[in-house]
Design a protein around this motif. Structure first.
Motif, mmCIF file in Angstrom:
data_model
loop_
_atom_site.group_PDB
_atom_site.id
_atom_site.type_symbol
_atom_site.label_atom_id
_atom_site.label_comp_id
_atom_site.label_asym_id
_atom_site.label_seq_id
_atom_site.Cartn_x
_atom_site.Cartn_y
_atom_site.Cartn_z
ATOM 1 N N GLY A 174 -9.459 6.179 12.758
ATOM 2 C CA GLY A 174 -8.461 5.690 11.331
ATOM 3 C C GLY A 174 -7.932 5.573 11.662
ATOM 4 O O GLY A 174 -6.712 5.035 10.904
ATOM 5 N N GLY A 175 -7.005 4.801 12.672
ATOM 6 C CA GLY A 175 -6.160 4.288 13.443
ATOM 7 C C GLY A 175 -5.929 2.768 13.033
ATOM 8 O O GLY A 175 -4.735 2.703 12.956
ATOM 9 N N SER A 176 -6.119 1.936 12.947
ATOM 10 C CA SER A 176 -6.203 1.230 12.697
ATOM 11 C C SER A 176 -5.997 0.617 11.035
ATOM 12 O O SER A 176 -5.684 -0.150 10.665
ATOM 13 N N GLU A 177 -6.968 1.678 10.164
ATOM 14 C CA GLU A 177 -6.666 1.690 8.551
ATOM 15 C C GLU A 177 -5.506 2.051 8.429
ATOM 16 O O GLU A 177 -4.559 2.051 7.337
ATOM 17 N N ILE A 178 -4.713 3.226 9.044
ATOM 18 C CA ILE A 178 -3.203 4.031 9.145
ATOM 19 C C ILE A 178 -2.813 3.086 9.003
ATOM 20 O O ILE A 178 -1.392 2.632 8.506
ATOM 21 N N ALA A 179 -2.743 1.929 10.674
ATOM 22 C CA ALA A 179 -1.748 0.913 10.852
ATOM 23 C C ALA A 179 -1.335 -0.153 9.525
ATOM 24 O O ALA A 179 -0.724 -0.323 9.093
ATOM 25 N N ARG A 180 -3.000 0.022 8.951
ATOM 26 C CA ARG A 180 -2.655 -0.816 8.084
ATOM 27 C C ARG A 180 -1.717 -0.600 6.697
ATOM 28 O O ARG A 180 -1.305 -1.307 6.073
ATOM 29 N N LEU A 181 -2.328 0.391 5.855
ATOM 30 C CA LEU A 181 -1.248 1.419 5.347
ATOM 31 C C LEU A 181 0.218 1.036 5.173
ATOM 32 O O LEU A 181 1.314 0.556 4.213
ATOM 33 N N VAL A 182 0.328 1.146 6.769
ATOM 34 C CA VAL A 182 1.964 1.769 7.039
ATOM 35 C C VAL A 182 2.473 0.115 6.941
ATOM 36 O O VAL A 182 3.923 -0.465 6.700
ATOM 37 N N ARG A 183 1.117 -0.870 7.574
ATOM 38 C CA ARG A 183 1.983 -2.120 7.566
ATOM 39 C C ARG A 183 2.370 -2.563 5.987
ATOM 40 O O ARG A 183 3.856 -3.932 6.005
ATOM 41 N N GLU A 184 1.862 -2.414 4.939
ATOM 42 C CA GLU A 184 2.292 -3.049 4.494
ATOM 43 C C GLU A 184 2.387 -2.061 3.128
ATOM 44 O O GLU A 184 3.009 -3.043 1.711
ATOM 45 N N TYR A 185 3.444 -1.254 3.425
ATOM 46 C CA TYR A 185 3.960 -0.397 2.815
ATOM 47 C C TYR A 185 5.644 -1.217 2.868
ATOM 48 O O TYR A 185 6.452 -1.566 3.856
ATOM 49 N N ARG A 186 6.065 -0.660 2.109
ATOM 50 C CA ARG A 186 7.710 -1.834 1.753
ATOM 51 C C ARG A 186 8.812 -0.718 1.868
ATOM 52 O O ARG A 186 9.875 -1.071 2.003
ATOM 53 N N GLY A 187 9.021 0.589 1.519
ATOM 54 C CA GLY A 187 9.564 1.156 1.705
ATOM 55 C C GLY A 187 10.044 1.903 3.288
ATOM 56 O O GLY A 187 9.483 1.433 4.164
ATOM 57 N N PRO A 188 11.730 2.470 3.082
ATOM 58 C CA PRO A 188 11.597 3.214 4.403
ATOM 59 C C PRO A 188 9.773 4.253 4.435
ATOM 60 O O PRO A 188 10.348 5.391 3.784
ATOM 61 N N LEU A 189 10.145 3.949 6.105
ATOM 62 C CA LEU A 189 8.844 5.207 6.103
ATOM 63 C C LEU A 189 9.282 5.734 7.202
ATOM 64 O O LEU A 189 9.490 5.044 8.356
ATOM 65 N N THR A 190 9.340 6.921 7.261
ATOM 66 C CA THR A 190 9.347 7.375 9.134
ATOM 67 C C THR A 190 7.739 8.643 9.316
ATOM 68 O O THR A 190 7.150 8.974 8.331
ATOM 69 N N ILE A 191 7.047 8.618 10.590
ATOM 70 C CA ILE A 191 6.506 9.181 10.371
ATOM 71 C C ILE A 191 6.480 10.317 11.960
ATOM 72 O O ILE A 191 7.102 9.363 12.964
ATOM 73 N N LEU A 192 5.993 11.784 11.659
ATOM 74 C CA LEU A 192 6.398 12.407 12.648
ATOM 75 C C LEU A 192 5.336 12.957 13.226
ATOM 76 O O LEU A 192 3.627 13.357 12.496
ATOM 77 N N ALA A 193 4.792 12.950 14.437
ATOM 78 C CA ALA A 193 3.431 13.574 15.216
ATOM 79 C C ALA A 193 4.187 14.937 15.885
ATOM 80 O O ALA A 193 5.156 15.201 16.432
#
Length: 260
Positions: A174-193
């Motif tokens: 699922g890494g490539s799929e979430i990478a695309r979603l993150v790349r196409e999102y335009r708002g401020p986005l923070t990812i915590l893991a």
């Protein structure tokens, strides 16, 4: 708005399943919680990104509930590879708005920030995955061109640390799929893991990303291009405090001394 990021408590009610976990994991987790509870000004929420317990039993989660009891603010949790879905849902269904599906995804809001919590657990394995159902769920809430400030929580980081052996055991589907979603999102986005057991920050596909350290054990920094597992290291424990304001974020490091 202030949100603290912690991870990988690995608490256990009887004995640890993971040999690396310190035997006083409960004590050090309580020390971290005490520091969070005393933080001034009051934190608006806490993100706890997986491996909440080391065995996932009902008794483990009862212990975790007791450890977290001093915290009056929301504690937003996601499962890690040492957690168990059914027991986690049973223990915290009253506090977290889990989806009705088999996976423990949920959406909530802290102030003006949309929070999307993702389940990356593969039962019986150490690595993680975002299954098609979870990716569809995420795509509906993180649409291409979206502009709302958002925070994504998950245990297995989709972004690399550069520590090869640990990255290979992180998000493996699922890494490539979430990478695309993150790349196409335009708002401020923070990812915590979590999962890596070493705090670090990264910029990935335009998003600010971070992994929190673990009070249960911490891995050494080893960026050599070889796949061997890093050794353990005794370093001061720290967690991050995020200050969100007007779509901007400042990140502060808070140190907690775990040993007297």
């Amino acid at each position: 708005m202030l949100i603290a990021h912690i991870s990988d408590f690995h608490v256990f009610s009887d004995k640890p399943e993971t040999p690396l976990v310190r035997l006083d994991a409960e004590r050090v987790a309580r020390r971290v919680v005490a520091d969070l509870a005393a933080f001034a000004p009051r934190l608006d929420a806490i993100a706890l990104t997986g491996d909440l317990t080391d065995g996932g039993s009902a008794q483990d989660y009862a212990l975790l509930q007791d450890i977290l009891a001093p915290l009056s603010m929301p504690v937003l949790m996601v499962p890690g590879n040492h957690d168990k879905r059914h027991a986690l849902r049973s223990a915290f269904a009253g506090r977290l708005p889990f989806s009705d599906s088999a996976y423990l995804n949920y959406e909530t809001r802290i102030g003006g920030l949309k929070v999307l919590a993702l389940d990356t657990l593969i039962e019986g394995r150490g690595d993680g995955a975002l299954v098609p159902e979870s990716l569809v769920w995420l795509a509906e809430r993180l649409p291409a061109g979206g502009t709302e400030p958002a925070l994504v929580l998950l245990h297995h980081p989709p972004f690399p640390s550069g520590i090869q052996s640990l990255d290979k055991a992180a998000l493996t589907a699922g890494g490539s799929e979430i990478a695309r979603l993150v790349r196409e999102y335009r708002g401020p986005l923070t990812i915590l893991a979590g999962h890596i057991h070493r705090p670090f920050q990264a910029t990935w596909n335009g998003a600010h990303c971070a992994v929190a350290g673990s009070p249960a054990f911490q891995m050494a920094l080893d960026l050599t291009p070889t796949p061997h597992e890093p050794s353990l290291v005794s370093e001061p424990y720290a967690y991050y405090v995020y200050r969100f304001e007007d779509g901007n974020v400042a990140v502060h490091t808070r140190y907690v001394y775990l040993d007297d």
